[in-house]
Design a protein around this motif. Structure first.
Motif, PDB file in Angstrom:
ATOM      1  N   ARG A 395       0.835  -1.208   0.000  1.00 41.70           N
ATOM      2  CA  ARG A 395       0.000   0.000   0.000  1.00 41.70           C
ATOM      3  C   ARG A 395       0.871   1.260   0.000  1.00 41.70           C
ATOM      4  NH1 ARG A 395      -2.439  -1.553   3.999  1.00 41.70           N
ATOM      5  NH2 ARG A 395      -4.052  -2.809   2.988  1.00 41.70           N
ATOM      6  N   LEU A 398       2.626   1.686  -3.456  1.00 42.41           N
ATOM      7  CA  LEU A 398       1.683   2.111  -4.491  1.00 42.41           C
ATOM      8  C   LEU A 398       1.343   3.591  -4.340  1.00 42.41           C
ATOM      9  CD1 LEU A 398      -0.783  -0.928  -4.570  1.00 42.41           C
ATOM     10  CD2 LEU A 398       0.899  -0.320  -6.328  1.00 42.41           C
ATOM     11  N   ARG A 399       1.140   4.033  -3.112  1.00 41.47           N
ATOM     12  CA  ARG A 399       0.819   5.449  -2.871  1.00 41.47           C
ATOM     13  C   ARG A 399       1.979   6.359  -3.243  1.00 41.47           C
ATOM     14  NH1 ARG A 399      -2.043   4.665   3.101  1.00 41.47           N
ATOM     15  NH2 ARG A 399      -3.978   3.702   2.337  1.00 41.47           N
ATOM     16  N   GLU A 464      -8.797  -0.675  -1.739  1.00 47.95           N
ATOM     17  CA  GLU A 464      -7.683   0.038  -2.357  1.00 47.95           C
ATOM     18  C   GLU A 464      -6.771  -0.924  -3.109  1.00 47.95           C
ATOM     19  OE1 GLU A 464      -3.871   2.900  -1.118  1.00 47.95           O
ATOM     20  OE2 GLU A 464      -5.253   2.171   0.418  1.00 47.95           O
ATOM     21  N   SER A 468      -6.464  -1.721  -7.456  1.00 50.85           N
ATOM     22  CA  SER A 468      -5.211  -1.227  -8.022  1.00 50.85           C
ATOM     23  C   SER A 468      -4.816  -2.060  -9.241  1.00 50.85           C
ATOM     24  CB  SER A 468      -4.094  -1.283  -6.976  1.00 50.85           C
ATOM     25  OG  SER A 468      -2.842  -1.027  -7.573  1.00 50.85           O
TER      26      SER A 468
END
Length: 486
Positions: A395, A398-399, A464, A468
């Motif tokens: 996470r 990816l952010r 989320e 993705s």
């Protein structure tokens, strides 16, 4: 099993071979800690620290009452041995054994629930510690207490003896409040992010689900008199084998049915937030700190995540142990890349840790051939471990606009492990997981749709991650690679 050799116990300590360290008990030995989940890890980790802390302080009143949550096997192992057992440590430098004597009592929660409750309520007990594994906390997908769980529901009624770890803890705290209300520290030693806050929240959830007249005063007392410090624990403790027991018998000169095996390395970081007295764990090498989170993140994202990657890829390739998987250049390179490229950029370095050295130490520990840590043992409970060990890294990367390729490979290997059920040599791969049936259902079907079906398991993947395209594509690449190489 050899039975003609005297068994380890208080009566046979004098027969132990010279040179073996034996943790003797002081005349003032008494129970001061209740531990829920007295498996191999606790006996190789917290019980050792506690014994050394008592020796450093010159006291004996921090003895442990170990509670086995399910099987009575530990009662049968340690009861006849008066709580004494050996810890066999091995590395390339050799093998040694020590005898630990900090466990004074072992209780089966299923057979003696009143005794468990009474021990937690005992004013002489100032600490409750827990190693009940991730699944033992009975949390729902949001991380709260799963009020739909049959065990939790039964514990809330109070008509029968509690069957869950949180139920046993809260009912013991309730009795403690009723008797005298003395403060107590509850210390989780499980691999959960912010494990202290997790347990605090679950206890609060349990209290809130009780009838108001019962739950509200209990909740208020807990808030004022019980502390829930977080902690981070680290030591590799593989399952004990008959060969290990035979080797320990040669070193000890007596038979030890409670033997545990561990690597020489150990680490314990504890939030310095106690409700009252605790053992001098810091004098045994534990680190007391105001903030455990940086240490916790390092361990989960570097060590535990890499362990899972090696477990799933190694098991699929037919390797029995983690050390064997480390001898595969492709897998050891993937382990190195996961730490350096995916996990490291997400971490805040604790002041006293060199992260480059830490990564090298992790690889060296995994390569230790003496431990024989089975890949399928590390692969257990993947649905509980992946969100904690890997998905936070995914996470964060990816952010940041990055591609967490190696973390995605670990997730892909887990999916293939669940779907294929056999390794490269055709041997069965056990699926030991609380969501086993749900996972098997999701994995069933054409391999072309495996990633989409597994990503739909909402207990593991949040929206989320499911939505993705980058993550989905990386997993698909990993699944394709693993299916081809097998």
């Amino acid at each position: 099993m050899t039975t003609d050799v005297p068994r380890l116990s208080g009566a046979t300590l004098g027969r132990i071979a010279p040179g073996v360290h034996v943790g003797t008990r002081r005349p003032d030995a008494a129970v001061g800690i209740v531990h829920l989940g007295i498996g191999a890890f606790h006996r190789a980790h917290q019980a050792v620290y506690t014994e050394e802390a008592m020796a450093a302080e010159g006291v004996g009143h921090w003895g442990i009452c170990g509670v086995t949550q399910r099987s009575r096997a530990v009662v049968d192992q340690l009861g006849p041995q008066d709580g004494f057992y050996g810890v066999l440590e091995g590395s390339d430098d050799g093998v040694s054994v020590r005898v630990v004597g900090s466990v004074l009592e072992v209780v089966s929660a299923g057979e003696q629930p009143e005794l468990v409750q009474s021990r937690i309520a005992d004013e002489a007990v100032r600490v409750v510690t827990l190693t009940v594994t991730e699944k033992g906390y009975r949390r729902d997908a949001s991380g709260r207490l799963d009020l739909r769980d049959a065990g939790v529901q039964a514990d809330l009624t109070g008509t029968d003896a509690p069957v869950t770890a949180i139920g046993r803890l809260v009912r013991g705290l309730q009795e403690r409040n009723r008797r005298h209300g003395a403060s107590i520290t509850v210390l989780s030693c499980d691999n959960l992010v912010g494990n202290g806050e997790v347990v605090r929240g679950l206890v609060a959830d349990f209290c809130a689900a009780l009838p108001t007249a019962e739950g509200e005063p209990l909740r208020e007392w807990v808030a004022s008199s019980v502390s829930f410090p977080s902690s981070m624990v680290d030591r590799i403790v593989p399952a004990t084998t008959d060969d290990d027991r035979a080797q320990a018998r040669q070193l000890l000169g007596v038979r030890d049915d409670g033997l545990v095996v561990a690597e020489p390395f150990r680490q314990w970081v504890i939030e310095d937030d106690f409700a009252g007295p605790v053992p001098a764990w810091h004098r045994a090498g534990a680190t007391l700190t105001a903030d455990v989170a940086p240490y916790e993140a390092v361990k989960l994202r570097l060590l535990n995540a890499t362990h899972s990657l090696l477990a799933y890829t190694g098991a699929l390739a037919g390797y029995t142990t983690i050390a064997e998987a480390m001898r595969d250049d492709r897998l050891s390179a993937a382990a190195t890349a996961l730490m350096a490229q995916d996990a490291l950029p997400t971490l805040t370095r604790p002041d006293d840790l060199d992260l480059a050295d830490y990564q090298q130490s992790v690889l060296a520990r995994f390569a230790n051939p003496v431990l024989r840590h089975r890949t399928t043992q590390v692969a257990m409970d993947g649905s509980q471990k992946l969100p904690v060990r890997l998905l936070g890294t995914v996470r964060d990367r990816l952010r940041a606009g990055a591609e967490p390729r190696w973390a995605a490979l670990a997730v892909a290997a887990w999916m293939v492990y669940v779907a294929r059920e056999r390794d490269a040599l055709g041997r069965p791969l056990p699926l030991d997981d609380p969501l086993a049936d749900r996972l098997r259902t999701a994995a069933a079907g054409p391999e072309s749709g495996l990633v989409e079906r597994m990503l739909a398991v909402e207990e593991v993947f949040d929206p989320e991650l499911r939505d993705s395209a980058v993550f989905r594509g990386l997993i698909a690449e990993g699944v394709k690679e693993l299916l081809v190489t097998r």
